[in-house]
Design a protein around this motif. Structure first.
Motif, mmCIF file in Angstrom:
data_model
loop_
_atom_site.group_PDB
_atom_site.id
_atom_site.type_symbol
_atom_site.label_atom_id
_atom_site.label_comp_id
_atom_site.label_asym_id
_atom_site.label_seq_id
_atom_site.Cartn_x
_atom_site.Cartn_y
_atom_site.Cartn_z
ATOM 1 N N HIS A 169 0.863 -1.184 0.000
ATOM 2 C CA HIS A 169 0.000 0.000 0.000
ATOM 3 C C HIS A 169 0.895 1.228 0.000
ATOM 4 N N VAL A 170 0.636 2.145 -0.943
ATOM 5 C CA VAL A 170 1.462 3.336 -1.101
ATOM 6 C C VAL A 170 0.580 4.588 -1.084
ATOM 7 N N TYR A 171 1.070 5.618 -0.417
ATOM 8 C CA TYR A 171 0.349 6.887 -0.294
ATOM 9 C C TYR A 171 1.299 8.005 -0.719
ATOM 10 N N TRP A 172 0.762 8.994 -1.422
ATOM 11 C CA TRP A 172 1.554 10.179 -1.770
ATOM 12 C C TRP A 172 0.946 11.402 -1.077
ATOM 13 N N TYR A 173 1.848 12.228 -0.533
ATOM 14 C CA TYR A 173 1.464 13.473 0.135
ATOM 15 C C TYR A 173 2.305 14.601 -0.435
ATOM 16 N N ARG A 174 1.762 15.802 -0.389
ATOM 17 C CA ARG A 174 2.505 16.989 -0.836
ATOM 18 C C ARG A 174 2.612 17.972 0.333
ATOM 19 N N GLN A 175 3.787 18.550 0.479
ATOM 20 C CA GLN A 175 4.005 19.565 1.506
ATOM 21 C C GLN A 175 4.443 20.853 0.830
ATOM 22 N N LEU A 176 3.550 21.835 0.808
ATOM 23 C CA LEU A 176 3.905 23.149 0.293
ATOM 24 C C LEU A 176 4.737 23.871 1.350
ATOM 25 N N PRO A 177 5.539 24.864 0.943
ATOM 26 C CA PRO A 177 6.389 25.575 1.907
ATOM 27 C C PRO A 177 5.597 26.090 3.106
ATOM 28 N N GLU A 178 6.121 25.865 4.276
ATOM 29 C CA GLU A 178 5.539 26.340 5.548
ATOM 30 C C GLU A 178 4.174 25.732 5.838
ATOM 31 N N GLU A 179 3.857 24.604 5.259
ATOM 32 C CA GLU A 179 2.562 23.966 5.528
ATOM 33 C C GLU A 179 2.752 22.514 5.952
ATOM 34 N N GLY A 180 1.658 21.911 6.404
ATOM 35 C CA GLY A 180 1.687 20.487 6.716
ATOM 36 C C GLY A 180 1.509 19.666 5.451
ATOM 37 N N LEU A 181 1.548 18.355 5.608
ATOM 38 C CA LEU A 181 1.387 17.461 4.468
ATOM 39 C C LEU A 181 -0.087 17.327 4.110
ATOM 40 N N LYS A 182 -0.335 17.272 2.806
ATOM 41 C CA LYS A 182 -1.708 17.079 2.320
ATOM 42 C C LYS A 182 -1.756 15.799 1.489
ATOM 43 N N PHE A 183 -2.716 14.954 1.799
ATOM 44 C CA PHE A 183 -2.884 13.688 1.094
ATOM 45 C C PHE A 183 -3.206 13.922 -0.381
ATOM 46 N N MET A 184 -2.594 13.100 -1.225
ATOM 47 C CA MET A 184 -2.890 13.187 -2.655
ATOM 48 C C MET A 184 -3.603 11.919 -3.154
ATOM 49 N N VAL A 185 -2.959 10.765 -2.946
ATOM 50 C CA VAL A 185 -3.484 9.543 -3.564
ATOM 51 C C VAL A 185 -3.021 8.322 -2.786
ATOM 52 N N TYR A 186 -3.870 7.273 -2.830
ATOM 53 C CA TYR A 186 -3.559 5.999 -2.189
ATOM 54 C C TYR A 186 -3.667 4.912 -3.258
ATOM 55 N N LEU A 187 -2.608 4.098 -3.362
ATOM 56 C CA LEU A 187 -2.589 3.057 -4.380
ATOM 57 C C LEU A 187 -2.231 1.708 -3.768
ATOM 58 N N TYR A 205 7.446 16.298 -1.937
ATOM 59 C CA TYR A 205 6.488 15.219 -2.168
ATOM 60 C C TYR A 205 6.954 14.000 -1.384
ATOM 61 N N PHE A 206 6.090 13.554 -0.484
ATOM 62 C CA PHE A 206 6.430 12.422 0.380
ATOM 63 C C PHE A 206 5.591 11.206 0.004
ATOM 64 N N CYS A 207 6.246 10.088 0.060
ATOM 65 C CA CYS A 207 5.587 8.810 -0.158
ATOM 66 C C CYS A 207 5.577 8.075 1.180
ATOM 67 N N ALA A 208 4.514 7.335 1.434
ATOM 68 C CA ALA A 208 4.443 6.490 2.619
ATOM 69 C C ALA A 208 3.969 5.108 2.186
ATOM 70 N N SER A 209 4.294 4.107 2.974
ATOM 71 C CA SER A 209 3.791 2.769 2.674
ATOM 72 C C SER A 209 3.292 2.105 3.944
ATOM 73 N N SER A 210 2.412 1.135 3.761
ATOM 74 C CA SER A 210 1.921 0.375 4.918
ATOM 75 C C SER A 210 1.776 -1.081 4.519
ATOM 76 N N PRO A 211 1.888 -1.974 5.515
ATOM 77 C CA PRO A 211 1.799 -3.400 5.214
ATOM 78 C C PRO A 211 0.371 -3.911 5.099
ATOM 79 N N LEU A 212 -0.530 -3.181 5.710
ATOM 80 C CA LEU A 212 -1.902 -3.651 5.767
ATOM 81 C C LEU A 212 -2.793 -2.679 5.018
ATOM 82 N N ALA A 213 -4.071 -2.925 5.105
ATOM 83 C CA ALA A 213 -5.026 -2.068 4.412
ATOM 84 C C ALA A 213 -5.033 -0.678 5.037
#
Lengths: 115, 111
Positions: A31-49, A90-98
């Motif tokens: 499971h892979v997730y992409w997030y975007r962090q604009l300058p001086e802001e927190g991360l915002k979710f983009m997509v989960y695949l 642009y940050f990517c995250a992964s998880s082992p489960l759903a």
């Protein structure tokens, strides 16, 4: 056990070019997730695949942005015809489960600069 | 909609305790997190708490959750210069795929 890997770490593109960002999840994670962090802001979710499927793209801009996670190889976030406003980390995250799992492990990020 | 709010800056003296506060709006939040980001680096998960817990302690870190007020705090005891970073509060609903992040609190340490 290597963590989530992203490359390149830094990417410079001129306006109108294409940017391709790659993410290799942790071993055993499908499971892979992409997030975007604009300058001086927190991360915002983009997509989960998951492998070969887009599950949730509610955070993706409607145009120019696409993501894939093929059966073999890394996940790719593709930005066509980049504009200055695409400059971000642009940050990517992964998880082992759903997605219901609490665990998401983040990579080091790709810092995109559009000139 | 879902929102996570936290103050932008906090300055503490080295050796004192730091307390970073956060409020969130999603009443169905199941997991609440604190992440640390050093300059130019990725996110490090510091700690997390399930919504059915009130408190969690892990060495110098103490997390307090007031579910009624939707308020989360992170206390760092004996703050050191290495604790200088941006701290992000975040929440996730168990049925959702995404983590919702606050804008981050920049912690600076005075000598």
């Amino acid at each position: 056990n290597a963590g989530v890997m992203q490359n390149p770490r830094h990417l410079v593109r001129r306006r109108g070019q294409e940017a391709r960002l790659r993410c290799s999840p942790m071993k055993g994670h499908s499971h892979v997730y992409w997030y975007r962090q604009l300058p001086e802001e927190g991360l915002k979710f983009m997509v989960y695949l998951q492998k070969e499927n887009i599950i949730d793209e509610s955070g993706m801009p409607k145009e120019r942005f696409s993501a894939e996670f093929p059966k073999e190889g890394p996940s790719i976030l593709r930005i066509q015809q980049v504009v200055r406003g695409d400059s971000a980390a642009y940050f990517c995250a992964s998880s082992p489960l759903a997605a219901s799992s609490y665990e998401q492990y983040f990579g080091p990020g790709t810092r995109l600069t559009v000139t | 909609g879902e929102d996570v709010e936290q103050s932008l800056f906090l300055s503490v003296r080295e050796g004192d305790s730091s307390v970073i506060n956060c409020t969130y709006t999603d009443s169905s939040s199941t997991y609440l997190y604190w992440y640390k980001q050093e300059p130019g680096a990725g996110l490090q998960l510091l700690t997390y708490i399930f919504s059915n817990m009130d408190m969690k302690q892990d060495q110098r870190l103490t997390v307090l959750l007031n579910k009624k007020d939707k308020h989360l705090s992170l206390r760092i005891a004996d703050t050191q210069t290495g604790d200088s970073a941006i701290y992000f509060c975040a929440e996730k609903d168990s049925s959702a795929s995404k983590i919702i992040f606050g804008s981050g609190t920049r912690l600076s340490i005075r000598p």
